[in-house]
Write an enzyme that holds these catalytic residues in place. Structure first.
Site, PDB file in Angstrom:
ATOM      1  N   CYS A  85      31.227  75.414  16.860  1.00  0.00           N
ATOM      2  CA  CYS A  85      32.547  75.954  16.510  1.00  0.00           C
ATOM      3  C   CYS A  85      33.571  75.376  17.494  1.00  0.00           C
ATOM      4  O   CYS A  85      33.251  75.170  18.658  1.00  0.00           O
ATOM      5  CB  CYS A  85      32.592  77.473  16.654  1.00  0.00           C
ATOM      6  SG  CYS A  85      31.507  78.370  15.533  1.00  0.00           S
ATOM      7  N   CYS A 165      23.417  83.139  15.869  1.00  0.00           N
ATOM      8  CA  CYS A 165      24.594  82.308  15.675  1.00  0.00           C
ATOM      9  C   CYS A 165      25.555  83.134  14.831  1.00  0.00           C
ATOM     10  O   CYS A 165      25.196  83.573  13.738  1.00  0.00           O
ATOM     11  CB  CYS A 165      24.216  81.022  14.947  1.00  0.00           C
ATOM     12  SG  CYS A 165      25.650  80.108  14.364  1.00  0.00           S
ATOM     13  N   CYS A 414      37.022  67.257   1.555  1.00  0.00           N
ATOM     14  CA  CYS A 414      36.648  67.883   2.828  1.00  0.00           C
ATOM     15  C   CYS A 414      37.307  67.143   3.998  1.00  0.00           C
ATOM     16  O   CYS A 414      37.002  67.423   5.146  1.00  0.00           O
ATOM     17  CB  CYS A 414      35.127  67.914   2.983  1.00  0.00           C
ATOM     18  SG  CYS A 414      34.372  66.291   2.821  1.00  0.00           S
TER      19      CYS A 414
END
Ligand code: SAH
Length: 463
Positions: A85, A165, A414
């Site tokens: 992240c 996670c 994307c």
């Protein structure tokens, strides 16, 4: 030669103005950009320069002297070591606004679009932006005789053990832990990259969020399986939702995760899951979107932008296992899907059968080769949907779209940079970008997905 106004290992006090596409803060010293992870726009702080390049430098945040109102404490205890992240320190609201701004900025800079004429909607976020991933893929290592499974520490190949996670479905975390512990108790050895020795390389878990079905994939160096029966019996006796256990063999010295050979060890070759009303069979190697809730939102938007009435012929380029294709087929006369991976097309055909959908036809090949052939055969699409990988559409495909003149193009992307590049080509060739909807498929990471509606100018009415 231009002088670089900063020096490696020196300290500077800077103000952060922006974020890079991968979520690092951007500050400038005499106009020279410096990228600093973990800093937010509106903040000030002391940094140390870690690396200088010709046109930019990298720095490390030493101390914040002014905090953004959007700064939050990253809830994950291993956030900084992991690197999976990039934006947990940024409020979710701030993340969504940043993603929209970033899309607008690249459409204008790279796509040269007139931003007064394109609507970029606020990013569609999740109500609860945690525990969304339906697939866990973790490397396995050894520590003091036992197995560890988690992630590679940033910029190293040391494996950090991870119990949880925060962006994974809880079921995935639990199964990864259980499989690791069961394998440990049977003395299974992890693969060692440096020595190219050992056996278990990765554990992958796929979870059907609606069906609750679970698939476990063991990626191993060789095709044997020590203590196979005992390990499988133990897993299925504790987890009745496990429907498929698969072994993939990767004998190569490589950091590519999967090898070419895949064998079913126990149960089915597939697990099933639903997006909306459509049921999908998902095999170990097929591409399947990792955030099912947002996938539904993305596909609904794509369908809305396609404006189907039931009379249209539609092409779905880069169709994977036919997810978007089957969504479109419910509302169109006929849909043609094309995809480069043969196994994905087998899955797509099976998925059409599974749902009793008869107006979808699939072809294996490169979209830029197959679609021009369709054109020669006289296929005239009213709508073309594209959903390419990060590198965007091939030029030959864009040329063919310009020649085929569909009424509408729906572009699922994307990577905003290649989306912008391709939109410029379509705009020059007689199309107009009407709307862009950013969708947050990967909360807390810097990625953003977009769906765009592009119409043929002749169809858009007089200029
Ligand atoms: N639309 C699908 C898959 C999108 S991912 C979904 O939403 O699930 C992009 C897909 O493009 C991958 O399945 C990849 O295998 C495929 N692909 C990559 N290059 C291609 C090409 N040149 N022609 C056709 N398909 C390609």
């Amino acid at each position: 030669m231009q002088m670089i106004p900063v020096q490696k290992n020196e300290y500077y006090h800077v103000a952060f103005e922006d974020l890079t596409h991968d979520g690092a803060g951007v500050a400038k010293v005499e106009g020279f950009p410096i990228f600093v992870p973990n800093a937010l726009p509106g903040e000030k702080g002391k940094i140390k320069i870690t690396k200088t390049k010709k046109g930019f430098a990298f720095g490390r945040l030493i101390e914040l002297t002014e905090e953004s109102e959007h700064r939050t404490n990253a809830p994950c205890p291993i956030y900084k070591q992991c690197g999976g992240c990039q934006l947990q320190h940024f409020s979710y609201e701030g993340q969504l606004a940043f993603k929209r701004k970033q899309v607008k900025e690249v459409l204008s800079r790279i796509g040269k679009l007139n931003m007064d004429e394109v609507t970029v909607h606020p990013t569609l976020g999740m109500k609860d932006p945690w525990n969304y991933r339906n697939k866990a893929q973790v490397p396995v290592g050894e520590r003091e005789g036992g197995l560890v499974a988690g992630f590679y520490q940033q910029r190293s190949h040391e494996i950090i053990d991870m119990e949880k996670c925060l962006i994974q479905q809880a079921a995935n975390d639990e199964i990864v832990q259980a499989v690791k512990n069961i394998c440990s108790s049977h003395g299974i050895r992890a693969y060692n990259e440096q020595k190219h020795k050992g056996w278990l390389r990765h554990i992958m878990v796929r979870y059907g969020v609606v069906s609750k079905e679970i698939m476990i994939v063991f990626v191993t160096k060789t095709n044997d399986f020590p203590h196979k029966k005992a390990i499988i019996d133990e897993i299925i006796s504790i987890y009745p939702n496990v429907k498929s256990i698969v072994q993939n063999i990767n004998p190569k010295r490589t950091n590519v995760i999967f090898g070419d050979e895949t064998n079913v060890l126990w149960g089915e070759e597939y697990i099933y899951d639903y997006i909306g009303d459509i049921k999908f069979a998902i095999s170990a190697r097929s591409f399947y979107q990792v955030n099912p809730e947002q996938t539904k939102a993305l596909y609904d938007k794509a369908l809305e932008y396609a404006q189907l009435t039931g009379k249209e012929n539609v092409i779905d380029a880069y169709c994977g296992i036919g997810t978007i294709t089957l969504f479109l087929a419910q509302k169109a006369k006929k849909v043609y899907g094309v995809e480069i991976v043969p196994e994905a097309i087998e899955d797509a055909k099976r998925n059409a059968l599974l749902n009793g959908i008869e107006n979808a036809e699939f072809a294996v090949g490169e979209a830029e080769v197959v679609i021009p052939e369709w054109r020669k055969q006289g296929i005239k699409p009213d709508v073309i949907v594209v959903d390419p990988p990060r590198k965007g559409c091939d030029e030959a495909l864009l040329e063919t779209i310009l020649e085929m003149k569909p009424q509408r193009v729906v572009y699922v992307s994307c990577n905003p940079a290649t989306l912008a590049r391709d939109l410029e080509v379509l705009e020059r060739g007689g199309f107009k970008t009407m709307e862009v909807q950013p969708v947050d498929m990967f909360p807390h990471t810097a990625h953003v997905e977009c769906v765009s509606q592009i119409v043929l100018k002749e169809a858009a009415g007089p200029k």
